[in-house]
Design a protein around this motif. Structure first.
Motif, PDB file in Angstrom:
ATOM      1  N   MET A   1     -40.634   6.016 -21.026  1.00  0.00           N
ATOM      2  CA  MET A   1     -39.220   6.002 -21.181  1.00  0.00           C
ATOM      3  C   MET A   1     -38.603   7.453 -21.539  1.00  0.00           C
ATOM      4  O   MET A   1     -37.591   7.874 -21.324  1.00  0.00           O
ATOM      5  CB  MET A   1     -38.428   4.861 -21.955  1.00  0.00           C
ATOM      6  CG  MET A   1     -38.707   3.629 -21.421  1.00  0.00           C
ATOM      7  SD  MET A   1     -38.151   3.246 -19.994  1.00  0.00           S
ATOM      8  CE  MET A   1     -36.417   3.405 -20.061  1.00  0.00           C
TER       9      MET A   1
ATOM     10  N   MET B   1     -37.316  10.417 -19.249  1.00  0.00           N
ATOM     11  CA  MET B   1     -35.786  10.157 -18.533  1.00  0.00           C
ATOM     12  C   MET B   1     -34.750  10.315 -19.286  1.00  0.00           C
ATOM     13  O   MET B   1     -33.577  10.887 -19.081  1.00  0.00           O
ATOM     14  CB  MET B   1     -35.982   8.439 -17.934  1.00  0.00           C
ATOM     15  CG  MET B   1     -35.391   8.510 -16.662  1.00  0.00           C
ATOM     16  SD  MET B   1     -35.710   7.049 -16.194  1.00  0.00           S
ATOM     17  CE  MET B   1     -35.233   5.678 -17.358  1.00  0.00           C
TER      18      MET B   1
ATOM     19  N   ALA C   1     -34.144  14.014 -19.266  1.00  0.00           N
ATOM     20  CA  ALA C   1     -33.356  14.451 -18.077  1.00  0.00           C
ATOM     21  C   ALA C   1     -32.044  14.202 -17.890  1.00  0.00           C
ATOM     22  O   ALA C   1     -31.314  15.046 -17.536  1.00  0.00           O
ATOM     23  CB  ALA C   1     -34.141  14.078 -16.799  1.00  0.00           C
ATOM     24  N   ILE C   2     -31.450  13.260 -18.886  1.00  0.00           N
ATOM     25  CA  ILE C   2     -30.081  13.039 -18.787  1.00  0.00           C
ATOM     26  C   ILE C   2     -29.245  14.108 -19.461  1.00  0.00           C
ATOM     27  O   ILE C   2     -27.986  14.509 -19.053  1.00  0.00           O
ATOM     28  CB  ILE C   2     -29.825  11.713 -19.467  1.00  0.00           C
ATOM     29  CG1 ILE C   2     -30.349  10.826 -18.448  1.00  0.00           C
ATOM     30  CG2 ILE C   2     -28.215  11.259 -19.578  1.00  0.00           C
ATOM     31  CD1 ILE C   2     -30.489   9.336 -18.906  1.00  0.00           C
TER      32      ILE C   2
END
Lengths: 139, 153
Positions: free
Chosen positions: A103, A106, A109-110
């Motif tokens: 996880m 991700m 990347a936000i």
């Protein structure tokens, strides 16, 4: 300047966990199985979270490769820290490291402004390492 | 998308074969051993099957979440009820958590603009889906091999 500091931060994170392993292997006879299970879960999750977020902030184009690397690193870290104590402890640490490590990129990347998040994450990692060392000295 | 569906059915079959092998030898287990096996097996199986379900079908996301949570809860209750009904709560919690995380990863793989991941070309999205599904299937095989090896230790 910013790239060099991020690479240096990643290297320092890995080095701190290697030193923690050398420190912990002296106390392996004292620690019971309940504290050992908590130690394996915390170290696998912390290492894979920090490596995933820091690598994803630097190299944005390699999502799948960073996911594979952080997952394998979390599994190996949880397994090695758990293998100091027991086989079932190794199984628990390995599954928790897998779940956090798949996880973590991700989350990286936000982020739009990653400076504040990285500072807060490093502060939390330092707090957890201090708690681990205190609970090892008192056991 | 045909390969992804076949890999998902293969992963479900691996989970149920491992369940029946563990059920035949359930008289040997202690309480702590049952809890650790439930945690490892249920979380990994729900995560991987959630990734496969979510990246294979293109229906509405709430329906995908419903199907994935039902799969995770059923597998959690089955693995938790192996020995003494003590670890049903742990198995159900881990199954629901893992399936929600798997659906999130699958949605990001289907539409990479959600996380603002840049793509080099239009073909790269399918390559990303195939690489992720193959890698997660390898992870599931590895973890279940370790669980079955722990019967001999």
């Amino acid at each position: 300047m910013e790239e060099i500091s991020l690479q240096l931060l990643t290297y320092v994170n890995m080095l701190v966990f290697i030193m923690l392993y050398v420190f912990m292997s002296r106390y392996r006879k004292v620690v019971g199985f309940h504290l050992g299970m908590n130690i394996a879960m915390v170290t696998g999750g912390m290492l894979s979270l920090s490596v995933g977020v820091l690598l994803m902030v630097q190299y944005t184009f390699h999502f799948i490769a960073i996911t594979c690397l952080s997952t394998i690193l979390g599994m190996v870290a949880g397994g090695i820290f758990g293998a100091l104590f027991d086989y079932q402890t190794m199984l628990t640490g390995l599954s928790n490291g897998l779940m956090v490590g798949i996880m973590a990129p991700m989350l990286g990347a936000i982020l739009i402004n990653p400076f504040l998040f990285i500072v807060m994450m490093e502060g939390l990692i330092c707090l957890m390492i201090a708690l681990l060392v205190i609970s090892l000295r008192r056991s | 998308m045909f390969i992804v569906i076949i890999l998902g059915i293969f992963n479900m079959l691996t989970t149920f074969i491992c369940y029946f092998i563990l059920r035949r030898k359930r008289a040997l287990f202690g309480d702590r051993y049952a809890a650790s096996i439930t945690k490892a097996a249920v979380s990994v199986s729900a995560l991987v099957v959630g990734i496969h379900i979510s990246s294979a079908f293109t229906i509405h996301p709430s329906f995908i979440v419903l199907c994935s949570i039902m799969y995770g809860g059923v597998v959690g209750i089955l693995f938790g009820a192996l020995v003494k009904f003590h670890s049903i709560l742990l198995g159900f919690y881990q199954g629901v958590l893992g399936s929600i995380m798997g659906v999130m990863i699958g949605e990001v793989l289907k539409n990479p603009q959600l996380c603002s991941i840049p793509l080099a070309s239009a073909q790269q999205q399918f390559v990303m889906i195939y690489q992720m599904c193959g890698f997660s299937s390898l992870l599931l095989l590895f973890v279940f091999m370790l669980i079955l090896y722990s019967l001999r230790v």
